[in-house]
Design an enzyme around this catalytic site. Structure first.
Site, mmCIF file in Angstrom:
data_model
loop_
_atom_site.group_PDB
_atom_site.id
_atom_site.type_symbol
_atom_site.label_atom_id
_atom_site.label_comp_id
_atom_site.label_asym_id
_atom_site.label_seq_id
_atom_site.Cartn_x
_atom_site.Cartn_y
_atom_site.Cartn_z
ATOM 1 N N GLU A 1 0.840 -1.203 0.000
ATOM 2 C CA GLU A 1 0.000 0.000 0.000
ATOM 3 C C GLU A 1 0.877 1.256 0.000
ATOM 4 O O GLU A 1 0.761 2.097 0.893
ATOM 5 C CB GLU A 1 -0.901 0.003 1.246
ATOM 6 C CG GLU A 1 -1.777 -1.229 1.385
ATOM 7 C CD GLU A 1 -2.399 -1.353 2.781
ATOM 8 O OE1 GLU A 1 -2.105 -0.517 3.661
ATOM 9 O OE2 GLU A 1 -3.167 -2.302 2.982
ATOM 10 N N PRO A 2 1.767 1.416 -0.977
ATOM 11 C CA PRO A 2 2.641 2.592 -0.941
ATOM 12 C C PRO A 2 1.875 3.850 -1.349
ATOM 13 O O PRO A 2 1.024 3.803 -2.229
ATOM 14 C CB PRO A 2 3.710 2.263 -1.984
ATOM 15 C CG PRO A 2 3.016 1.370 -2.960
ATOM 16 C CD PRO A 2 2.004 0.571 -2.165
ATOM 17 N N GLY A 3 2.158 4.933 -0.696
ATOM 18 C CA GLY A 3 1.565 6.217 -1.059
ATOM 19 C C GLY A 3 2.677 7.205 -1.370
ATOM 20 O O GLY A 3 2.992 7.495 -2.523
ATOM 21 N N ARG B 1 2.310 20.148 6.415
ATOM 22 C CA ARG B 1 3.301 19.213 6.953
ATOM 23 C C ARG B 1 4.355 19.887 7.850
ATOM 24 O O ARG B 1 4.684 19.357 8.905
ATOM 25 C CB ARG B 1 3.972 18.401 5.838
ATOM 26 C CG ARG B 1 2.966 17.604 4.971
ATOM 27 C CD ARG B 1 3.614 16.542 4.106
ATOM 28 N NE ARG B 1 4.212 15.489 4.887
ATOM 29 C CZ ARG B 1 5.474 15.385 5.164
ATOM 30 N NH1 ARG B 1 6.335 16.236 4.644
ATOM 31 N NH2 ARG B 1 5.921 14.419 5.930
ATOM 32 N N TYR C 1 4.131 18.282 11.462
ATOM 33 C CA TYR C 1 5.146 17.245 11.755
ATOM 34 C C TYR C 1 6.559 17.812 11.794
ATOM 35 O O TYR C 1 7.514 17.039 11.713
ATOM 36 C CB TYR C 1 5.137 16.142 10.681
ATOM 37 C CG TYR C 1 3.783 15.660 10.242
ATOM 38 C CD1 TYR C 1 2.995 14.879 11.075
ATOM 39 C CD2 TYR C 1 3.291 15.971 8.979
ATOM 40 C CE1 TYR C 1 1.752 14.430 10.662
ATOM 41 C CE2 TYR C 1 2.053 15.527 8.558
ATOM 42 C CZ TYR C 1 1.284 14.758 9.407
ATOM 43 O OH TYR C 1 0.052 14.310 8.977
ATOM 44 N N CYS D 1 -2.812 33.874 10.045
ATOM 45 C CA CYS D 1 -2.560 34.606 11.291
ATOM 46 C C CYS D 1 -2.191 33.688 12.442
ATOM 47 O O CYS D 1 -2.930 33.579 13.424
ATOM 48 C CB CYS D 1 -3.784 35.440 11.630
ATOM 49 S SG CYS D 1 -4.173 36.545 10.282
HETATM 50 N N1 LLP Z 1 -1.484 1.879 4.460
HETATM 51 C C1 LLP Z 1 -2.035 2.346 5.594
HETATM 52 C C2 LLP Z 1 -2.912 1.473 6.372
HETATM 53 C C3 LLP Z 1 -1.744 3.657 6.023
HETATM 54 O O1 LLP Z 1 -2.281 4.115 7.151
HETATM 55 C C4 LLP Z 1 -0.883 4.476 5.244
HETATM 56 C C5 LLP Z 1 -0.575 5.853 5.653
HETATM 57 C C6 LLP Z 1 -0.355 3.950 4.062
HETATM 58 C C7 LLP Z 1 -0.679 2.640 3.697
HETATM 59 C C8 LLP Z 1 0.534 4.738 3.143
HETATM 60 O O2 LLP Z 1 1.735 5.054 3.760
HETATM 61 P P1 LLP Z 1 2.933 5.720 2.896
HETATM 62 O O3 LLP Z 1 3.432 4.686 1.927
HETATM 63 O O4 LLP Z 1 2.391 6.895 2.211
HETATM 64 O O5 LLP Z 1 3.950 6.068 3.929
HETATM 65 N N2 LLP Z 1 0.165 12.755 6.723
HETATM 66 C C9 LLP Z 1 1.420 12.139 7.105
HETATM 67 C C10 LLP Z 1 1.485 10.685 6.708
HETATM 68 C C11 LLP Z 1 0.313 9.870 7.228
HETATM 69 C C12 LLP Z 1 0.353 8.419 6.812
HETATM 70 C C13 LLP Z 1 -0.939 7.740 7.128
HETATM 71 N N3 LLP Z 1 -1.046 6.387 6.711
HETATM 72 C C14 LLP Z 1 2.568 12.948 6.502
HETATM 73 O O6 LLP Z 1 2.326 13.972 5.860
HETATM 74 O O7 LLP Z 1 3.735 12.607 6.709
#
Ligand code: LLP
Length: 422
Positions: free
Chosen positions: A276-278, A315, A319, A347
């Site tokens: 599940e890469p994002g 971000r 974070y 603001c």
């Molecule tokens: N699978 C699940 C169950 C997740 O909760 C997430 C991300 C992913 C896959 C994808 O993760 P990735 O490959 O993108 O690292 N808003 C934060 C990141 C929150 C991630 C939430 N879950 C940021 O801006 O760093």
């Protein structure tokens, strides 16, 4: 690796000068590169040459329909966490049988819609969720394919707000309860157990926590098979980190190092692997472009006041995240860099993108780009301070498309009917 580079003294997105896009759509805006998105998907997918894999792009990281369709056209599936994301995935052309549904708070109606669509699997995160899913499936005369997300109690060593695999985090079922819950699941007529799921966090830059967590997931799969369950799939979540700094003091593992580690752990098990890469796919495929409004000389520091703010890219505020900030006009090789606090117009003092950032002499009206903003950028934006959501532009070669337009203020106000007693 990305397709944003200087040509003829101007930062380009693929073959288009970013300043030309700014002239057309106004600032601020997000700009995405198709070639980068496609490349990252391909590199990730090709990191598992030995194994049957489903790469379910985590659409929470960037859920623009054109971005999702770009990936769907490459063969990607989708990892979703809400009905809205289900609708997006389907509307963008992701086949239902490549969709996995994650998240700790699925509602009965979300479950019913996903069952109706015929998604590939539900990643169940608790016993009450399992019971509800069973009820919803039985009353719809369907069977829900499930994995249980097991919490491996592994520290991903990333930012506390995006760590998910420790026992104190809200995610997954406790390791020592998993076998009993699988046993119960087997008795449920609306449930079909298909695998095991694990996800330990995001922006992980070291292979060790992955290896520990995946090792535990493999061990669980073996135990469950021993208990008589038909474990066919292992969902290993997302989380692979990306380089956020060109100076690159932390180099994340490459997808092929990650892939080799995974294939080694799962060798001979005949498991389909789901990922599940994002961020890894879209993070470096996007930037946020902003114009300098003012250069303000404070008593002990100089501020660069931009037209982008924390509502557009949260971000850094949320974070303490670092994004490289680059001038769109290429600075001279011998340019002197000066320290600026880079801030937006909202603001709050929290509306600070960077402190003491060394940048070449920048003037009001100049454009700057926040790099690596393709993931968790536009999707986490808001209309705070009644600032319209910024447009998103997708570039492919020398073509561009506005794939989300800026709403007018009139549209924004029209969503709020006045209470009839006022
Ligand atoms: N699978 C699940 C169950 C997740 O909760 C997430 C991300 C992913 C896959 C994808 O993760 P990735 O490959 O993108 O690292 N808003 C934060 C990141 C929150 C991630 C939430 N879950 C940021 O801006 O760093």
């Amino acid at each position: 690796m990305h397709h944003f580079s200087y040509k003829d003294g101007q930062l380009h997105a693929e073959d288009l000068p970013i300043s030309a896009i700014a002239d057309e759509v106004g600032t601020p805006f997000y700009c995405y590169s198709t070639a980068t998105i496609e490349r990252h998907y391909r590199v990730f997918k090709e990191s598992f040459p030995q194994t049957k894999t489903l790469v379910a792009y985590s659409i929470k990281s960037n859920s623009n329909l054109s971005v999702i369709r770009t990936l769907a056209n490459c063969g990607a599936g989708a990892d979703i966490v809400s009905q809205g994301e289900l609708e997006r995935a389907l509307a963008a052309g992701v086949p239902a049988d490549k969709i996995v549904f994650s998240g700790v708070g699925k509602t009965a109606s979300e479950m019913a819609s996903a069952l109706d669509a015929g998604i590939y699997q539900f990643n169940v995160e608790s016993e009450p969720e399992l019971q509800l899913l069973n009820e919803v499936a039985v009353s719809a005369n369907r069977t829900a394919p499930i994995t249980l997300r097991v919490n491996p109690d592994v520290d991903a060593k990333t930012h506390a707000k995006i760590t998910t695999g420790k026992s104190e985090n809200k995610f997954g079922v406790p390791w020592n309860q998993a076998r009993r819950i699988y046993r119960d699941a087997d008795e449920m007529p609306g449930i079909r157990v298909v695998g095991v799921d694990v996800h330990i966090g995001s922006q992980i830059t070291d292979l060790t926590p992955f290896k520990d967590a995946f090792g535990r997931a493999v061990e669980m799969a073996r135990l469950l098979r021993g208990d008589g369950h038909a474990i066919e799939r292992l969902d290993l979540g997302g989380g692979l980190g990306i380089p956020y700094r060109q100076s690159n003091e932390t180099v994340p593992p490459t997808p092929s190092e990650y892939g080799a580690m995974v294939e080694d752990l799962t060798k001979g098990l005949d498991l389909e692997l789901i990922f599940e890469p994002g961020r890894m796919i879209v993070g470096n495929a996007g930037c946020l472009i902003s114009r300098v409004l003012y250069v303000k000389n404070g008593s002990d520091r100089n501020f660069l006041i931009l037209d982008a703010a924390m509502n557009d890219l949260i971000r850094p505020a949320l974070y303490d995240a670092h994004h490289d900030i680059v001038p769109i006009k290429e600075p001279a090789a011998n340019a002197t860099n000066l320290p600026f606090d880079v801030v937006g117009p909202v603001c709050e003092t929290g509306d600070t993108f960077a402190k003491d950032r060394y940048l070449p002499d920048i003037k009001p009206g100049d454009l700057v780009g926040f790099m690596s903003a393709g993931a968790y950028g536009a999707v986490q934006s808001s209309e705070y301070n009644s600032r319209p959501l910024v447009p998103e532009v997708l570039v492919k070669g020398s073509n561009m498309a506005v794939v989300r337009r800026r709403p007018t203020l009139k549209e924004m106000l029209s969503r709020e009917p006045m209470a009839d007693w006022l």
